[in-house]
Design a protein around this motif. Structure first.
Motif, PDB file in Angstrom:
ATOM      1  N   GLU A  17      85.685 -11.618  20.137  1.00 25.71           N
ATOM      2  CA  GLU A  17      85.912 -12.295  21.471  1.00 25.71           C
ATOM      3  C   GLU A  17      84.715 -13.175  21.715  1.00 25.71           C
ATOM      4  N   ARG A  18      84.938 -14.359  22.422  1.00 27.71           N
ATOM      5  CA  ARG A  18      83.552 -15.100  22.847  1.00 27.71           C
ATOM      6  C   ARG A  18      82.737 -14.356  23.522  1.00 27.71           C
ATOM      7  N   ARG A  21      77.178 -17.014  23.020  1.00 27.94           N
ATOM      8  CA  ARG A  21      77.046 -18.290  22.642  1.00 27.94           C
ATOM      9  C   ARG A  21      78.630 -18.704  22.417  1.00 27.94           C
ATOM     10  N   SER A  22      79.083 -19.863  23.260  1.00 27.70           N
ATOM     11  CA  SER A  22      80.368 -20.249  22.939  1.00 27.70           C
ATOM     12  C   SER A  22      80.941 -20.676  21.696  1.00 27.70           C
ATOM     13  N   GLU A  25      81.965 -16.183  17.805  1.00 28.03           N
ATOM     14  CA  GLU A  25      82.900 -14.867  18.307  1.00 28.03           C
ATOM     15  C   GLU A  25      82.284 -13.524  17.725  1.00 28.03           C
ATOM     16  N   ALA A  47      82.975 -19.845  15.509  1.00 26.36           N
ATOM     17  CA  ALA A  47      84.174 -19.934  16.326  1.00 26.36           C
ATOM     18  C   ALA A  47      85.055 -21.321  15.912  1.00 26.36           C
ATOM     19  N   THR A  50      84.855 -25.182  17.642  1.00 25.16           N
ATOM     20  CA  THR A  50      83.903 -25.653  18.841  1.00 25.16           C
ATOM     21  C   THR A  50      82.652 -26.178  18.241  1.00 25.16           C
TER      22      THR A  50
END
Length: 127
Positions: A17-18, A21-22, A25, A47, A50
């Motif tokens: 999951e995020r 930090r965007s 993951e 991720a 991104t």
């Protein structure tokens, strides 16, 4: 008195999951629940699709350890400069050390262990 529980986490059942930090993951390994918030352990990976950006920051922790499983990542650390970590490298980040990520490979994957689980992150102007 018991203050922890037995926990097993298998890759075949993993969900990412995020998180903090965007551009990463996170796979929770169940340690936070098992230790009642004393420790958090997760696998972090890049991720896909991104954009990366990293503001200098520090974490309010008692202990933080990172072990690189795949790929590479570079950090700039206060008083240390740029440090490149590759598969098999590890780093102990002392409490409060200012740092920022400089870059990482598309396949980076790392294990991170932090105490306490509910640590705070503070952004700063510079490393």
């Amino acid at each position: 008195m018991r203050n922890s529980d037995f926990v097993v986490s298998h890759a075949v059942d993993a969900t990412f999951e995020r998180g903090l930090r965007s551009f990463f993951e996170y796979r929770d390994l169940g340690i936070e629940h098992a230790t009642k918030g004393q420790v958090v352990a997760h696998v972090i990976r890049a991720a896909a699709g991104t954009d990366f950006s990293s503001q200098p920051h520090y974490h309010e922790t008692h202990f933080q350890f990172v072990y690189i499983l795949k790929g590479w990542i570079e950090f700039e650390y206060e008083g240390q400069g740029i440090v490149r970590l590759v598969a098999g490298s590890s780093v102990h980040q002392p409490p409060g050390i200012r740092h920022r990520e400089v870059g990482h490979s598309e396949d980076v994957e790392m294990l991170e262990i932090v105490m306490p689980a509910g640590f705070k992150t503070q952004e700063v102007e510079s490393v």
